[in-house]
Design a protein around this motif. Sequence first.
Motif, PDB file in Angstrom:
ATOM      1  N   GLU A   1      -7.549  -4.037  -7.238  1.00  0.00           N
ATOM      2  CA  GLU A   1      -7.973  -4.429  -5.864  1.00  0.00           C
ATOM      3  C   GLU A   1      -9.114  -4.408  -6.225  1.00  0.00           C
ATOM      4  O   GLU A   1      -9.779  -4.667  -5.308  1.00  0.00           O
TER       5      GLU A   1
ATOM      6  N   SER B   1       1.074  -1.069   0.230  1.00  0.00           N
ATOM      7  CA  SER B   1       0.246   0.076   0.101  1.00  0.00           C
ATOM      8  C   SER B   1       0.945   0.919  -0.114  1.00  0.00           C
ATOM      9  O   SER B   1       1.607   1.248   0.963  1.00  0.00           O
TER      10      SER B   1
ATOM     11  N   ASP C   1      -4.195  -4.227   3.912  1.00  0.00           N
ATOM     12  CA  ASP C   1      -3.784  -6.170   2.755  1.00  0.00           C
ATOM     13  C   ASP C   1      -2.958  -6.402   3.499  1.00  0.00           C
ATOM     14  O   ASP C   1      -2.059  -6.775   3.738  1.00  0.00           O
TER      15      ASP C   1
ATOM     16  N   SER D   1     -10.054  -7.393  -3.038  1.00  0.00           N
ATOM     17  CA  SER D   1      -9.607  -7.159  -1.908  1.00  0.00           C
ATOM     18  C   SER D   1     -10.231  -6.843  -0.052  1.00  0.00           C
ATOM     19  O   SER D   1     -10.430  -6.758   0.349  1.00  0.00           O
TER      20      SER D   1
END
Length: 562
Positions: free
Chosen positions: A162, A42, A455, A165
């Motif tokens: 993503e 990130s 993450d 996620s």
Amino acid sequence: MSVLEFKNVSKSFGHGTARTDVLNGINLSVQEGEFLVLLGFSGSGKTTLINLMAGLETPTKGSVTYRGDEITSPGPERGVIFQSYSLMPWLTVGGNVALAIDTVFPGMSKADKDAKVAHYINMVGLSHAIHRRPAELSGGMRQRVNVARALAMDPEVLLLDEPLSALDALTRANLADEIEAIWDADKKTCVLITNDVDEAILLADRIIALNPDGTLGEEFSVTIPRPRDRTAMNNDEGFKRLRADVTTYLMDVGIQAKIEGVKTLPNVTPIHGVPTALADAGKTLTEERFLDFSQLHKVYPTPKGPLTVVEDFNLKINKGEFISLIGHSGCGKSTVLTMAAGLNPISKGAIKLDKKHVEGADPERAVVFQSPNLFPWLSARENCAIGVDKVYPKASQAERQDVVEYYLERVGLADAMDKPASSMSNGMQQRVGIARAFALSPKLLLLDEPFGMLDSLTRWELQEVLMEVWSRTKVTAICVTHDVDEAILLADRVVMMTNGPQATIGKITNVDLPRPRTRKALLEHPDYYAYRQEVLDFLEEYEHGAKPKPKTSEAKADIAAE
């Protein structure tokens, strides 16, 4: 043939002293028909890179081109699927997909539009929900609508930022399989942003790491034959080597040693009697069966009658053991944890800690939740001090501060102790939550998916932090997780739960791997993937809603004794 091309691209935001450089000197070619995965921490600029491809941002320096023409704005040839769903809440599933088709194909007949809507909704397995609105859908179903909407615009390139996620592990895996099948069927060019190494290897032709400083890192070619089965790959030597290489690279460039400190623990004793020094100084009533779950049940009243969520849960944990509790969503893992914390009444059976019944919350049982629940207006130091002040009534203020600072240093916050929680990232806030729990010197540490909101790569970092701090204290601990690798990495034993309702212990695996553990070392250990296979096989057995198999009294006794 190159479809997307970056030539010496840099991107900054702000000006002067407020300027932030996000991407630096990016040179990248995306080939027609390939599945490219960009993998990084990130804050490394992954989303900015996708936004430049989509035409939502323009570079500060350099050029981004699509088939040779400079990208200056969004275009229908580049479909984007974001992490958030961005659906129109007042429209049905069909209406949301139709809206996209109307925008790109305004001259299409109604019959053709309806057929196109039905085709793509069927492709993502939502034909049964075509008339439902987003509020009636799960997170995974909403993301499927997002995928269908992007595909219905018939883009030449699919850009995925993503998209998986925010989903639970099982839904994420199923949707990843669907995306690969769609890519394979239509031979579209795909660029996926992710922070999940296994997901990258499963989907990619090529993986490129993005370094924390916004430069492109090492490139990895994925030559594992398709179709790739995630369970079968666990026994594939090529997968194991690639997984270790990618993981090692990302950890080397992204995880820095932030757990060195200068503070030492003062010789003070908390109110519940556990010494502040390391675990070997502790004197307790029992070492074996230090934590004892006996015939534990949890029953909730419902309009249709009693609902048994957890049934006949029996587990004996010795002092200093680290237990991972794993199972599919809804199997009662968190229910067991909250009963152990004294936050959820026991319906039947008993929990004993150090030969005393668990009744109500107590600082001798510290809990770290998925969300750290900090006071946003207080600093890291002040958030930690609240609990410390209560459990060390005989310590001086200076000694209490030493306890707080010792654990904040251990979790890598030596330079951020006075930073308010409101200005911290999720990862930093969870560091404070971990420090706060350890600072209570609890008899029992309970972790309820403590890294679930983070993450993958930040999660790795905090797992290392947790293991480093735990190795100093050897506090008895239970961690609820969905993550197979996390479960094995942390635990002495992995306890697997069957599906709910009436969930119970289905299997226990003893993890005989050397400590102290690091992710890199475990990936190279000859027994690691055998343990991983045991857990994966169990989870696969219960993946499609299987109910617990009836157990004989002998089988139940065997599990309880493990």
